[in-house]
Design a protein around this motif. Structure first.
Motif, mmCIF file in Angstrom:
data_model
loop_
_atom_site.group_PDB
_atom_site.id
_atom_site.type_symbol
_atom_site.label_atom_id
_atom_site.label_comp_id
_atom_site.label_asym_id
_atom_site.label_seq_id
_atom_site.Cartn_x
_atom_site.Cartn_y
_atom_site.Cartn_z
ATOM 1 N N PRO A 1 19.655 -8.018 9.669
ATOM 2 C CA PRO A 1 19.856 -6.461 9.795
ATOM 3 C C PRO A 1 18.701 -5.704 9.695
ATOM 4 C CG PRO A 1 21.455 -7.490 8.005
ATOM 5 C CD PRO A 1 20.439 -8.359 8.545
ATOM 6 N N LYS B 1 22.469 -4.052 15.481
ATOM 7 C CA LYS B 1 23.929 -4.671 14.933
ATOM 8 C C LYS B 1 24.342 -4.187 13.493
ATOM 9 C CE LYS B 1 23.528 -8.633 17.994
ATOM 10 N NZ LYS B 1 23.617 -10.042 18.328
ATOM 11 N N VAL B 2 23.353 -4.243 12.768
ATOM 12 C CA VAL B 2 23.489 -3.779 11.190
ATOM 13 C C VAL B 2 22.357 -2.876 10.823
ATOM 14 C CG1 VAL B 2 23.791 -4.273 8.890
ATOM 15 C CG2 VAL B 2 24.828 -5.925 10.773
ATOM 16 N N ARG C 1 32.812 1.203 14.152
ATOM 17 C CA ARG C 1 31.738 1.186 13.262
ATOM 18 C C ARG C 1 32.114 0.987 11.701
ATOM 19 N NH1 ARG C 1 27.574 6.150 14.659
ATOM 20 N NH2 ARG C 1 27.373 5.535 16.836
ATOM 21 N N VAL D 1 26.727 -10.487 6.186
ATOM 22 C CA VAL D 1 27.140 -10.332 7.523
ATOM 23 C C VAL D 1 26.521 -11.390 8.536
ATOM 24 C CG1 VAL D 1 27.058 -7.743 7.262
ATOM 25 C CG2 VAL D 1 24.642 -8.833 7.645
ATOM 26 N N MET E 1 24.982 1.143 4.268
ATOM 27 C CA MET E 1 24.915 0.249 5.307
ATOM 28 C C MET E 1 26.025 0.423 6.527
ATOM 29 S SD MET E 1 25.247 -4.108 5.414
ATOM 30 C CE MET E 1 26.756 -4.162 4.816
ATOM 31 N N ILE F 1 27.497 -1.046 10.143
ATOM 32 C CA ILE F 1 27.457 -2.316 10.958
ATOM 33 C C ILE F 1 28.590 -1.822 12.323
ATOM 34 C CG2 ILE F 1 27.568 -3.775 8.841
ATOM 35 C CD1 ILE F 1 30.333 -4.558 9.394
ATOM 36 N N ASN G 1 31.150 -3.209 14.213
ATOM 37 C CA ASN G 1 32.195 -4.061 13.810
ATOM 38 C C ASN G 1 32.568 -5.136 14.956
ATOM 39 O OD1 ASN G 1 34.496 -4.731 11.822
ATOM 40 N ND2 ASN G 1 35.916 -3.644 13.312
ATOM 41 N N HIS H 1 31.660 -9.423 8.590
ATOM 42 C CA HIS H 1 31.217 -9.306 7.249
ATOM 43 C C HIS H 1 32.076 -9.747 6.117
ATOM 44 C CE1 HIS H 1 34.386 -5.998 7.657
ATOM 45 N NE2 HIS H 1 34.315 -6.224 6.239
#
Length: 313
Positions: free
Chosen positions: A9, A42-43, A112, A129, A287, A289, A291, A296
């Motif tokens: 991340p 992505k994260v 998201r 993740v 955070m 992410i 999806n 996760h």
């Protein structure tokens, strides 16, 4: 697979701004387009901004422009704010929550997710993740090929008294017409049972999908979460030995109705957790992410961990 092995991340910390919710808002305003940043990373983890829970909504408005209800959700949560903010999954702290993409079993899923740490755990409690492309590529050919035709999910939702979640909890309504409209839109096979419950079977869902922006193919299903082999507690496992699959609160088959071997489910489950990167929590961290790109989960913890979650299209 090597090009994905070193993924981790992105982290954003206060740089030239005060460590506050206002500083985070100014940091976000300085970004060209957070959507582009998230697609690339992505994260994205925001650390050190010391955002308090009362300040969370103003920050979320910039990160999640259209927050969604947890409709068709399978995990126990509590809604804590009117703006569709929930507790993260309320499973016992000693349990690991395996890797998954939120609502990947449904016909609608959020693009998201935002996580916010309101209380630092005593120990553990990271949110792992995993890069979905790496997860897919890591699977044995035999397993990946077996899932190529997709899967079909089944759920038995009670009317307020029974095992698992009720249909009212699952769809956040007690209006049957609203539920029926959702099921018809998603092309489910469904029926109301004589005791007021709901039996529903999904159409075939893919095991892997292509990311809508990057085109990367990612592992994207929750077969292991619906399968008895990966049930998280002794009572659930005992139930799976007593009841036929069609009577369990939830179950899954291959697209043709054939059973998914336990070894395949365990393989998928274990690979996801092995490849995951842990994101540890401190109060005030956030955070976001993607999806679809990333799965996760949750590591076991001690203490009073409190992590909130919101979703957006």
């Amino acid at each position: 697979m090597s090009e994905h092995n070193d993924w981790k991340p992105a982290e954003v910390r206060p740089d030239g701004v005060e460590p506050s919710a206002g500083g985070l808002r100014r940091t976000l305003a300085a970004m060209d387009d957070f959507g582009d940043v998230l697609t690339r990373a992505k994260v994205v983890v925001f650390r050190g901004f010391q955002v308090s829970e009362p300040e969370l909504e103003d920050v979320m408005d910039l990160l999640l422009p259209n927050r969604l209800a947890y409709r068709h959700g399978t995990s126990p949560r509590t809604k804590v704010a009117a703006g569709n903010v929930y507790t993260s999954t309320e499973y016992p702290r000693e349990q690991t929550i395996a890797m998954h993409n939120e609502l990947s079993y449904s016909h609608k899923w959020p693009a998201r997710l935002l996580f916010y740490c309101a209380t630092t755990p005593g120990s553990g409690g990271a949110t792992p993740v995993v890069d979905g492309t790496l997860w897919l590529e890591s699977l044995d050919d035999e397993v990946r090929d077996a899932f190529a035709g997709g899967v079909r999910y089944s759920q038995n939702l009670h009317d307020g008294l029974g095992l698992g979640r009720s249909w009212q909890q699952t769809f956040e309504t007690d209006d049957r017409e609203q539920v029926e409209a959702f099921l018809e839109e998603g092309h489910f096979a469904w029926k109301w049972t004589s005791d007021g419950g709901l039996r529903m079977v999904s159409p075939v869902r893919p095991a892997a999908v292509k990311h809508p922006v990057t085109g990367d193919e990612v592992w994207f299903n929750q077969a292991d979460h619906f399968h008895p082999a990966a049930l998280g507690d002794d009572l659930a496992r005992e139930l799976a030995q007593i009841l036929p699959p069609e009577e369990l609160p939830q179950s899954v088959t291959f697209a043709d109705g054939g059973p998914i071997p336990e070894a395949y489910v365990t393989h998928v489950h274990d690979r996801g957790l092995e490849l995951a990167v842990d994101v540890d929590w401190r109060q005030g961290d956030l955070m976001v992410i993607d999806n679809v790109a990333v799965g996760h989960g949750r590591r076991p913890y001690t203490g009073d961990r409190r992590v909130l979650v919101a979703m957006s299209d």
